[in-house]
Design a protein around this motif. Structure first.
Motif, PDB file in Angstrom:
ATOM      1  N   ASN A  88       0.819  -1.217   0.000  1.00  0.00           N
ATOM      2  CA  ASN A  88       0.000   0.000   0.000  1.00  0.00           C
ATOM      3  C   ASN A  88       0.850   1.262   0.000  1.00  0.00           C
ATOM      4  OD1 ASN A  88      -2.452  -1.453   0.143  1.00  0.00           O
ATOM      5  ND2 ASN A  88      -2.222  -1.687   2.351  1.00  0.00           N
ATOM      6  N   GLU A  99       4.796   8.202   6.194  1.00  0.00           N
ATOM      7  CA  GLU A  99       3.361   8.446   6.051  1.00  0.00           C
ATOM      8  C   GLU A  99       2.619   8.090   7.337  1.00  0.00           C
ATOM      9  OE1 GLU A  99       1.689   6.654   2.587  1.00  0.00           O
ATOM     10  OE2 GLU A  99       2.854   7.880   1.186  1.00  0.00           O
ATOM     11  N   ARG A 100       2.908   6.939   7.898  1.00  0.00           N
ATOM     12  CA  ARG A 100       2.206   6.512   9.115  1.00  0.00           C
ATOM     13  C   ARG A 100       2.635   7.338  10.330  1.00  0.00           C
ATOM     14  NH1 ARG A 100       1.409   0.010   9.222  1.00  0.00           N
ATOM     15  NH2 ARG A 100       0.151   0.639  11.014  1.00  0.00           N
ATOM     16  N   GLU A 103       0.735  10.573   9.963  1.00  0.00           N
ATOM     17  CA  GLU A 103      -0.680  10.328  10.255  1.00  0.00           C
ATOM     18  C   GLU A 103      -0.926  10.221  11.754  1.00  0.00           C
ATOM     19  OE1 GLU A 103      -1.446   7.815   6.098  1.00  0.00           O
ATOM     20  OE2 GLU A 103      -1.396   6.784   8.031  1.00  0.00           O
ATOM     21  N   LYS A 132       0.644   9.735   0.216  1.00  0.00           N
ATOM     22  CA  LYS A 132      -0.747   9.494   0.619  1.00  0.00           C
ATOM     23  C   LYS A 132      -0.882   9.708   2.114  1.00  0.00           C
ATOM     24  CE  LYS A 132      -2.190   5.218   0.755  1.00  0.00           C
ATOM     25  NZ  LYS A 132      -2.677   3.882   0.339  1.00  0.00           N
ATOM     26  N   GLU A 134      -3.836   9.156   5.200  1.00  0.00           N
ATOM     27  CA  GLU A 134      -5.141   8.663   5.630  1.00  0.00           C
ATOM     28  C   GLU A 134      -5.313   9.008   7.112  1.00  0.00           C
ATOM     29  OE1 GLU A 134      -5.900   4.595   4.702  1.00  0.00           O
ATOM     30  OE2 GLU A 134      -4.937   4.690   2.739  1.00  0.00           O
ATOM     31  N   ASP A 136      -8.109   9.313   9.940  1.00  0.00           N
ATOM     32  CA  ASP A 136      -9.506   9.002  10.260  1.00  0.00           C
ATOM     33  C   ASP A 136      -9.927   9.570  11.610  1.00  0.00           C
ATOM     34  OD1 ASP A 136      -8.045   7.376  11.911  1.00  0.00           O
ATOM     35  OD2 ASP A 136      -8.894   5.492  11.210  1.00  0.00           O
ATOM     36  N   GLU A 184      -2.775  11.435  -2.703  1.00  0.00           N
ATOM     37  CA  GLU A 184      -4.030  10.935  -2.124  1.00  0.00           C
ATOM     38  C   GLU A 184      -4.233  11.519  -0.731  1.00  0.00           C
ATOM     39  OE1 GLU A 184      -5.040   6.832  -2.360  1.00  0.00           O
ATOM     40  OE2 GLU A 184      -3.672   6.457  -4.033  1.00  0.00           O
ATOM     41  N   HIS A 186      -7.140  11.122   2.352  1.00  0.00           N
ATOM     42  CA  HIS A 186      -8.333  10.484   2.887  1.00  0.00           C
ATOM     43  C   HIS A 186      -8.578  11.032   4.288  1.00  0.00           C
ATOM     44  CE1 HIS A 186      -7.226   6.681   0.297  1.00  0.00           C
ATOM     45  NE2 HIS A 186      -7.076   7.817  -0.359  1.00  0.00           N
ATOM     46  N   THR A 188     -11.360  11.955   7.681  1.00  0.00           N
ATOM     47  CA  THR A 188     -12.618  11.837   8.416  1.00  0.00           C
ATOM     48  C   THR A 188     -12.509  12.701   9.666  1.00  0.00           C
ATOM     49  OG1 THR A 188     -13.057   9.571   7.650  1.00  0.00           O
ATOM     50  CG2 THR A 188     -14.193  10.300   9.643  1.00  0.00           C
ATOM     51  N   LYS A 227     -10.736  12.076  -0.536  1.00  0.00           N
ATOM     52  CA  LYS A 227     -11.846  11.423   0.146  1.00  0.00           C
ATOM     53  C   LYS A 227     -12.126  12.156   1.457  1.00  0.00           C
ATOM     54  CE  LYS A 227     -10.742   6.839  -1.733  1.00  0.00           C
ATOM     55  NZ  LYS A 227     -10.542   5.401  -1.437  1.00  0.00           N
TER      56      LYS A 227
END
Length: 432
Positions: A88, A99-100, A103, A132, A134, A136, A184, A186, A188, A227
């Motif tokens: 991924n 990235e992580r 995040e 990217k 992400e 959330d 990317e 993403h 929330t 997203k």
């Protein structure tokens, strides 16, 4: 006086156990790497030994731009996270780590409490590796001074006990615009695992949040996938986002699913469809009715880039479903459409039977969880008789009857097999 002289020796000691000078030097380099990071001037063999022994707890300011070895970053990832799937992350351990790591910082960032330098100081270290993000979870500011007032409010009042101004989340603007390779995003806006501390205000996506995000995304010229889900995005916020996404040079996928978008928001997205390069649009689980569906259909009829449209779990009914169907009579690019759970019935099935007979582009249609009825199912079967393109057709819980559903499945299965065989014939043969 009586003295006893004892000599204590290690029976296993031998001159052969004395380390070589090279080994002592490498140990010194490893132990002092943070203060004096020596690596590039070493021969490959010695570099390997140093990298294998370096601590994964070294400051990123030391390792980020100096160490490119994937083995070292693999250790950093596996020692920190139990699940590590680099597929991924472009098969790069270093990219995964940064990235992580970024995040995690964003998920735990508390406005007015967390030091913003935690993010700002990381930007020059990670900007070349982050493609990217992400996130959330976004935490709101701590409301210490409001606690006593909140205790006196009723359950209903507590949902609106704080002013919107005090609930703004971390502004992503500085970060996003400083990541030149970001493709990317993403997001929330909400809080995970809040347990007994649940309050609706923890899930507040404010107008200022939306403005900050919209401006940032507009400046992110390489962004391909955006997203924003489960964030209570309503019509006003949708229009604000769309205004900043119009004519975006790279955006190909937009996901606004599980929000509060109604007809006005859908009209705005309709404008975006034909003023962007969108290929995938997901508006699942919103509140779009027939007027919003008609606006989307009008855009779809003129569009030449969109290949996938998801409108599942909306409220379009037959008036909206028929509008989408009429658009598909002229559209020649859409390959997949999902209209499940939209309270559609026989009139929509009738129009889609024409779509099946004329459209040669669609390969996947989902009309599940509607009320198409037995007659609607028969009309779909008639329309599918000469269709060779459709390879997926979901009619579960659409009330079309078991026999009709079976016959449709047989036709679709035959199309799928024919497409598979054609793909095998077109694929280049590998030399023996």
């Amino acid at each position: 006086s009586y003295y006893t002289h004892r000599v204590i020796e290690d029976p296993e000691w031998s001159l052969t156990t004395v380390p070589h000078l090279t080994e002592l030097c490498l140990q010194h380099i490893v132990h002092n790497f943070e203060k004096n990071p020596i690596l590039d001037c070493l021969v490959p063999e010695h570099q390997r030994k140093v990298l294998d022994r370096l601590s994964t707890g070294l400051p990123l300011s030391v390792t980020a731009n100096l160490i490119s070895d994937e083995g070292y970053w693999k250790r950093c990832c596996t020692e920190r996270w139990q699940v590590c799937d680099i597929s991924n992350y472009g098969d790069s351990w270093k990219r995964m780590f940064f990235e992580r790591h970024l995040e995690n910082i964003l998920k735990c960032f508390i406005p007015n409490t967390t030091d913003p330098n935690q993010v700002l100081e990381l930007i020059p270290l990670c900007k070349d590796y982050v493609r990217k993000l992400e996130v959330d979870q976004f935490l709101p500011p701590v409301q210490v001074d409001q606690k006593e007032k909140r205790d006196d409010l009723s359950d209903t009042g507590s949902d609106f006990g704080f002013s919107e101004v005090s609930m703004h989340h971390y502004n992503l603007g500085v970060l996003i615009t400083a990541l030149p390779h970001l493709e990317e995003l993403h997001l929330t806006y909400g809080v995970k695992d809040c347990g007994m501390n649940f309050e609706w205000n923890l899930f507040k996506f404010t107008h200022q949040d939306c403005h900050n995000l919209a401006v940032a995304v507009k400046m992110c010229h390489n962004l391909k996938v955006f997203k924003l889900t489960r964030s209570k995005v309503d019509d006003e916020k949708t229009r604000l986002l769309v205004r900043n996404l119009l004519d975006h040079p790279c955006l190909v996928e937009l996901n606004l699913s599980h929000n509060l978008i109604k007809d006005k928001g859908a009209r705005a997205v309709g404008k975006l469809i034909n003023r962007s390069k969108l290929e995938i649009l997901d508006l699942c689980n919103n509140q779009i009715r027939h007027l919003g569906a008609q606006a989307l259909a009008q855009a779809l009829a003129e569009n030449s880039t969109l290949t996938s449209l998801n409108l599942r779990l909306n409220c379009m009914e037959d008036e909206g479903g028929q509008a989408i169907g009429r658009a598909l009579l002229t559209n020649t690019t859409l390959k997949s459409i999902h209209l499940g759970s939209n309270n559609l019935s026989e009139p929509t099935a009738t129009l889609f039977s024409q779509v099946l007979a004329q459209n040669t582009t669609l390969t996947s249609i989902n009309l599940s969880c509607n009320h198409l009825g037995l007659d609607g199912g028969k009309q779909l079967l008639d329309g599918l008789a000469d269709n060779k393109a459709l390879t997926e057709f979901d009619l579960r819980l659409a009330e079309v009857g078991q026999e009709t559903e079976y016959l449709i499945h047989q036709i679709v299965w035959a199309n799928r097999e024919a497409a598979r065989l054609e793909a095998l014939q077109l694929s280049p043969t590998k030399p023996l």
